[in-house]
Design a protein around this motif. Sequence first.
Motif, PDB file in Angstrom:
ATOM      1  N   CYS A  65       0.843  -1.197   0.000  1.00  0.00           N
ATOM      2  CA  CYS A  65       0.000   0.000   0.000  1.00  0.00           C
ATOM      3  C   CYS A  65       0.881   1.251   0.000  1.00  0.00           C
ATOM      4  CB  CYS A  65      -0.882   0.029   1.242  1.00  0.00           C
ATOM      5  SG  CYS A  65      -1.992  -1.363   1.394  1.00  0.00           S
ATOM      6  N   ARG A  70       0.892   1.574 -10.371  1.00  0.00           N
ATOM      7  CA  ARG A  70       0.103   1.985  -9.203  1.00  0.00           C
ATOM      8  C   ARG A  70      -1.368   1.956  -9.576  1.00  0.00           C
ATOM      9  NH1 ARG A  70       2.625   6.284  -5.191  1.00  0.00           N
ATOM     10  NH2 ARG A  70       4.813   5.679  -5.305  1.00  0.00           N
ATOM     11  N   VAL A 109      -7.321   1.808  -5.135  1.00  0.00           N
ATOM     12  CA  VAL A 109      -8.129   0.707  -4.619  1.00  0.00           C
ATOM     13  C   VAL A 109      -9.594   1.086  -4.754  1.00  0.00           C
ATOM     14  CG1 VAL A 109      -8.701  -0.662  -2.578  1.00  0.00           C
ATOM     15  CG2 VAL A 109      -6.317  -0.090  -3.071  1.00  0.00           C
ATOM     16  N   PHE A 114      -1.775  -4.442   3.812  1.00  0.00           N
ATOM     17  CA  PHE A 114      -3.064  -3.969   3.329  1.00  0.00           C
ATOM     18  C   PHE A 114      -4.110  -3.881   4.434  1.00  0.00           C
ATOM     19  CE2 PHE A 114      -7.203  -4.209   1.285  1.00  0.00           C
ATOM     20  CZ  PHE A 114      -7.076  -3.210   0.328  1.00  0.00           C
ATOM     21  N   ARG A 156      -8.352  -4.052  -6.631  1.00  0.00           N
ATOM     22  CA  ARG A 156      -7.485  -3.179  -7.408  1.00  0.00           C
ATOM     23  C   ARG A 156      -8.173  -2.819  -8.719  1.00  0.00           C
ATOM     24  NH1 ARG A 156      -3.045  -7.850  -6.518  1.00  0.00           N
ATOM     25  NH2 ARG A 156      -3.228  -7.885  -4.257  1.00  0.00           N
ATOM     26  N   TRP A 187      -2.530   0.919  -4.295  1.00  0.00           N
ATOM     27  CA  TRP A 187      -1.783  -0.340  -4.331  1.00  0.00           C
ATOM     28  C   TRP A 187      -0.658  -0.220  -5.355  1.00  0.00           C
ATOM     29  CZ3 TRP A 187      -1.404  -4.408  -1.297  1.00  0.00           C
ATOM     30  CH2 TRP A 187      -0.758  -5.546  -1.769  1.00  0.00           C
ATOM     31  N   HIS A 224       1.996  -2.256  -7.430  1.00  0.00           N
ATOM     32  CA  HIS A 224       2.440  -3.564  -7.909  1.00  0.00           C
ATOM     33  C   HIS A 224       3.963  -3.550  -7.991  1.00  0.00           C
ATOM     34  CE1 HIS A 224      -1.639  -4.798  -9.139  1.00  0.00           C
ATOM     35  NE2 HIS A 224      -1.795  -3.544  -9.525  1.00  0.00           N
TER      36      HIS A 224
END
Length: 313
Positions: free
Chosen positions: A153, A171, A174, A209, A249, A270, A272
Motif C-alpha cells: 500500500c 500503481r 483501490v 493492506f 485493485r 496499491w 504492484h
Amino acid sequence: MELELRHLKTIRAIADAGSLTKAATRLGLAQPALSAQLKRIERALGGPLFVRGREGVRTTALGDLVLDRARVVLPAVCELQEEAVRFARNRGPGGGCSYRLGGTHGPLLGALVDQLAAADPGAPVTTYTSWSEREIAVAAAEGRLDFALTGVCGESAPPEPGRLAWVEVARDPVYVMLSADHPLTARPEIDLAELAAEAWTDVPGDGCFGDCFAAACVRAGFTPACVYETDTASCVHLVQVGRAVGLCRATFPATPGLVTRPLAGVPLIWRHLLGWHPKARAAAWAPAVVRHARAAHAQALGRSAAATEQLAG
C-alpha cells in the motif's frame, strides 16, 4: 574428532541460551546427551569452552575465541548454500532463461505468464502462489523463485528490502466492489464513510493492506464491524449476493452481478512490485521481465471491471 558445522551450531546455541538445559531444549536433545557432546567438542578444541555455575554457563577465553569465529563462519556457510542453490536452480535447460514466478492473488500473475510465454516460447515458465507476501519474497531471496510479483500500500516498504531488488510495475487506486443492485452503484465514486455500516470481505495476507485499510476507515470516522476473510471466489460471492462489500485493485476483472467504484479522495493506493535477488543469474533478464510485467498490467487493466464500465458509459 574433526570439528564440523553442527558442532559450531551447538556452541552457539549453548552461548545464546545461557545454560545447557535451555540449549538442550532448543536443540531437541536430552541434557546429558548435550553435555557429552560438549565434552567431545572441548576435547577436540583443546580445552573448556564454558564455565558452569548455578546461574548457567559463561564462556571461557577459548570459548570466546571459538564463538567469535562461529558467528562469522555459520552465516558465511549459509550464504554460500543460498548462492549455490540460486546458481543451480537459475541455470535452466541448456543454461538459457527460465522463469520461476511467485505471486499472490489477482490477475497480474497470469497476464505476466502469458507475456513471457509469448515473448520467449522456448523458456520454461513455472508459477507458485501464496497468500503470504513474505513467503513469496523469502522464496525469491533464497533462490527458490526467480521473481516475486506482489505489492504494498502507498509508500510502505516491500518485504525483504535488504535482500531483494524491487521495481514498481504500476500503481492502482483501490476500488470498492458492490453488488449490482446496491443503492450506491449510481454514484460515480463513493466516500468511504458512506460504507461505515457495511460488512466487508477481503482475502487473507500478511502484508500491510489490512492495517492500511483499518487506518483509512479510522480516518473516515468508523471501524468495520465485520470483515469476512476468505478466498477470492468466496469474496466475490459475498459481494454478489449483497452480504458484504469488498475492496479490489483497478485490474479486477469484469464479473457478472458485481460493480466496482472508485473511492472518493483515493484513500488507498496499491503499488504492484516485482522483486528479484540482485546476485541471482535471473537478474540479467530482470529488465525484460519488468517490461513484460508492465505490459501485463496494461493488459489486465484493459480487461478490468473499471475499463468495461467506462466503455459501457
